[in-house]
Design an enzyme around this catalytic site. Structure first.
Site, PDB file in Angstrom:
ATOM      1  N   THR A 198      41.111 -52.283  -5.075  1.00 21.83           N
ATOM      2  CA  THR A 198      41.107 -51.876  -3.657  1.00 21.83           C
ATOM      3  C   THR A 198      40.677 -50.426  -3.529  1.00 21.83           C
ATOM      4  OG1 THR A 198      42.916 -53.425  -3.256  1.00 21.83           O
ATOM      5  CG2 THR A 198      42.471 -51.810  -1.545  1.00 21.83           C
ATOM      6  N   ASP A 199      41.198 -49.566  -4.387  1.00 26.40           N
ATOM      7  CA  ASP A 199      40.754 -48.168  -4.406  1.00 26.40           C
ATOM      8  C   ASP A 199      39.263 -48.074  -4.685  1.00 26.40           C
ATOM      9  OD1 ASP A 199      43.041 -46.705  -3.794  1.00 26.40           O
ATOM     10  OD2 ASP A 199      43.719 -46.615  -5.865  1.00 26.40           O
ATOM     11  N   LEU A 200      38.797 -48.798  -5.692  1.00 21.12           N
ATOM     12  CA  LEU A 200      37.399 -48.701  -6.103  1.00 21.12           C
ATOM     13  C   LEU A 200      36.465 -49.204  -5.013  1.00 21.12           C
ATOM     14  CD1 LEU A 200      37.787 -49.876  -9.808  1.00 21.12           C
ATOM     15  CD2 LEU A 200      37.471 -47.543  -8.980  1.00 21.12           C
ATOM     16  N   GLY A 203      36.301 -46.717  -2.203  1.00 23.98           N
ATOM     17  CA  GLY A 203      35.389 -45.633  -2.565  1.00 23.98           C
ATOM     18  C   GLY A 203      33.936 -46.039  -2.405  1.00 23.98           C
TER      19      GLY A 203
END
Length: 435
Positions: A198-200, A203
C-alpha cells in the site's frame, strides 16, 4: 561578489552553475532543473521522492537533526559501523537524494524551509492533516508565496472525511481496505502481503500525479495540491476483485494462491527432485491464462481429454468446476519433477514458473542481464549493493550518481547553493542546533 547582489540572485547563479554541471556531467535526464523538497519519512513519500530523483530531479530530503528519517534506525540489518551505520530499510527508498538536516519546529528552520520552498517546484510531505499549518508550511501558506508549487500530501486517509485526523499505517490499511480479506489460505487467517504494497503503490500513484501536475504547471504556471491517501490507493488496488464485488454483489474470500477468475492459475506441488531428503516437497506455479494454453497444458501433461471435457474446455466452466478439476491436476503434477515440468511447459509456451528465494532471485541470469543489482560508492563503506530502478529508457536513462545520503550530508551544500548562504551565516544555525 559585489555587495549589491542579493542572496536570491546569488542562489540563482549557484543553481545555474549546478544545472550546467548536471547537464555536462551526466546523460540528459527528464527532470533536470526540477527541484523537490522531500519532507516525508518512512516509505510512501520517500518512494515517490526516489522515483523523481531517478528521473533526474534535485531531491532535497529534509530531515530532523540527530535522528532523521525513522527508517534510518529500522535495523538490523545495517550498512556501515558504529554511529555511521544506517538500516538497510532506509537505503531502499532514498537513492538520488541530498540530505538537509534542519529543525522545522524552530523559527529559523521554518524560515529556511519557506525560502527553499520559494526555489522548489515540488514539495512532498506525509505529516498528519493540519500539522504543518502551525509552522506555516502547509499547502495554502507555501503556494501563497510560490503559486507554481506542486504540494503533495500523503496521509493514511486523505485531507477530508471522518478519519482524516487518523494516522495511517500500511498494515492497518491493508486490513481496513480489504486486501487482507482476500489474501491468505482459504479457511486460514487473513494475511498481509510480504512487503508494504500500500505504501509502495501510494508512492507510485503520487509520482504519476506529481508528473501530471508538473505538466499542468509548465503550461499554466499554476501549481496544485495533490491529496494522496493510502486508503484510497488500496481501494483502487483491489482491481478485478473490487470490480467483481461491485458487479456481482458477492464478497470474495481468500483463495490462497489460486486466482479468483482463472483456473488453473495457482501453486501446485510436484515430485521432489532425485536425492531430496525424505519428506521434501517441491512446488511450481501454473498460470494458464486462456483456453488455448489449457489445451497445450493438457497435451504436455498427457491428459488431452480434459481439454475436450465440457466441464473444463472453457475458462468459465473451469472456474465453476474448480473443485473437481484442481484435484485431478494435483495428482498429475505430482508425477514429475519441477525441472521436468518447467522444461516441457516452457517449450509448449504454457505460462509457469519456479518459486525462488531471494538468494535465487539475485543470481538469476535474467535478473543479472537486466542489471537489477547496482553498486554504489557510499561514503561510509564502498561497494553498496542496492536493487536498481526497473525503468529502462532509451533516451533519458535514470540517474545513478547519488547513493542514499548520510544524515545532513548536504546541509551546507544545499543552503549555500540554493539560498546563497555563507559559512558565517551557517555558523549560528549550527550553534543553535537548527542544522
Amino acid at each position: 561578489m559585489p555587495a549589491w547582489i542579493s542572496g536570491r540572485a546569488i542562489a540563482g547563479i549557484h543553481r545555474l552553475h549546478s544545472l550546467i554541471h548536471m547537464q555536462t556531467s551526466f546523460l540528459p535526464q527528464m527532470l533536470d532543473g526540477v527541484r523537490v523538497l522531500d519532507l516525508s519519512r518512512v516509505l510512501a513519500g520517500p518512494w515517490a521522492g526516489q522515483l523523481l530523483a531517478d528521473y533526474g530531479a534535485d531531491v532535497i530530503k529534509v530531515e530532523r537533526p540527530g535522528s532523521g528519517d525513522d527508517t534510518r534506525a529500522w535495523g538490523p540489518p545495517w550498512w556501515g559501523e558504529g554511529t555511521d551505520r544506517v538500516a538497510a530499510y532506509f537505503l531502499c527508498a532514498n537513492r538520488g537524494k541530498r540530505s538537509l538536516a534542519i529543525d522545522i519546529a524552530s523559527p529559523e528552520g521554518i524560515s529556511q524551509v519557506r525560502e527553499l520552498a520559494l526555489e522548489a517546484d515540488i514539495l512532498i510531505e506525509n505529516y498528519k492533516v493540519g500539522q504543518l499549518a502551525k509552522y506555516g508550511l502547509d499547502a495554502a501558506s507555501l503556494q501563497a508565496i510560490n503559486p507554481r508549487l506542486i504540494y503533495c500530501s500523503i496521509t493514511g486517509y486523505g485531507q477530508d472525511g471522518p478519519l482524516s485526523h487518523k494516522a495511517g499505517y500500511d498494515f492497518a490499511i491493508q486490513a481496513e481496505a480489504g486486501l487482507m480479506s482476500i489474501t491468505g489460505d482459504k479457511g486460514g487467517e487473513p494475511q498481509k502481503v510480504g512487503v508494504a504494497v500500500t505504501d509502495l503503490f501510494t508512492g507510485m500513484y503520487a509520482t504519476v500525479a506529481i508528473l501530471a501536475a508538473l505538466r499542468h504547471a509548465e503550461r499554466t504556471g499554476e501549481g496544485q495540491h495533490v491529496d494522496m491517501a493510502l486508503l484510497d490507493t488500496q481501494v483502487a488496488m483491489l482491481a478485478n476483485l473490487g470490480s467483481n464485488y461491485l458487479v456481482s454483489g458477492k464478497t470474495p474470500g481468500r483463495a490462497g494462491n489460486a486466482h479468483q477468475n482463472i483456473v488453473p492459475y495457482q501453486v501446485f506441488e510436484v515430485m521432489a527432485p532425485p536425492g531430496a531428503a525424505p519428506g521434501s516437497r517441491d512446488h511450481l506455479i501454473l498460470a494458464v491464462g486462456n483456453d488455448g494454453q489449457f489445451a497445450k497444458f493438457c497435451a504436455v501433461a498427457g491428459c488431452p481429454e480434459l481439454a475436450q471435457d465440457p466441464r473444463y474446455a472453457l475458462n468459465a466452466d473451469r472456474v465453476r468446476h474448480r473443485a473437481t478439476l484442481v484435484p485431478l491436476l494435483e495428482g498429475i503434477l505430482k508425477t514429475r519433477t519441477k525441472a521436468d515440468w518447467l522444461a516441457a511447459l516452457e517449450a509448449a509456451k504454457v505460462p509457469c514458473g519456479a518459486i525462488n528465494t531471494l538468494s535465487e532471485v539475485f543470481v538469476d541470469p535474467q535478473v543479472e542481464a537486466r542489471g537489477m543489482v547496482q553498486s554504489w560508492q557510499h561514503p561510509v563503506k564502498p561497494d553498496l549493493k542496492l536493487v536498481a530502478s526497473p525503468i529502462k529508457m532509451s533516451r533519458t536513462p535514470v540517474r545513478q550518481d547519488l547513493p542514499p545520503p548520510m544524515l545532513g550530508q548536504h546541509t551546507a551544500e544545499v543552503l549555500t547553493e540554493v539560498l546563497g548562504w555563507s559559512a558565517e551565516q551557517l555558523g549560528p544555525l549550527r550553534g543553535k542546533g537548527v542544522i
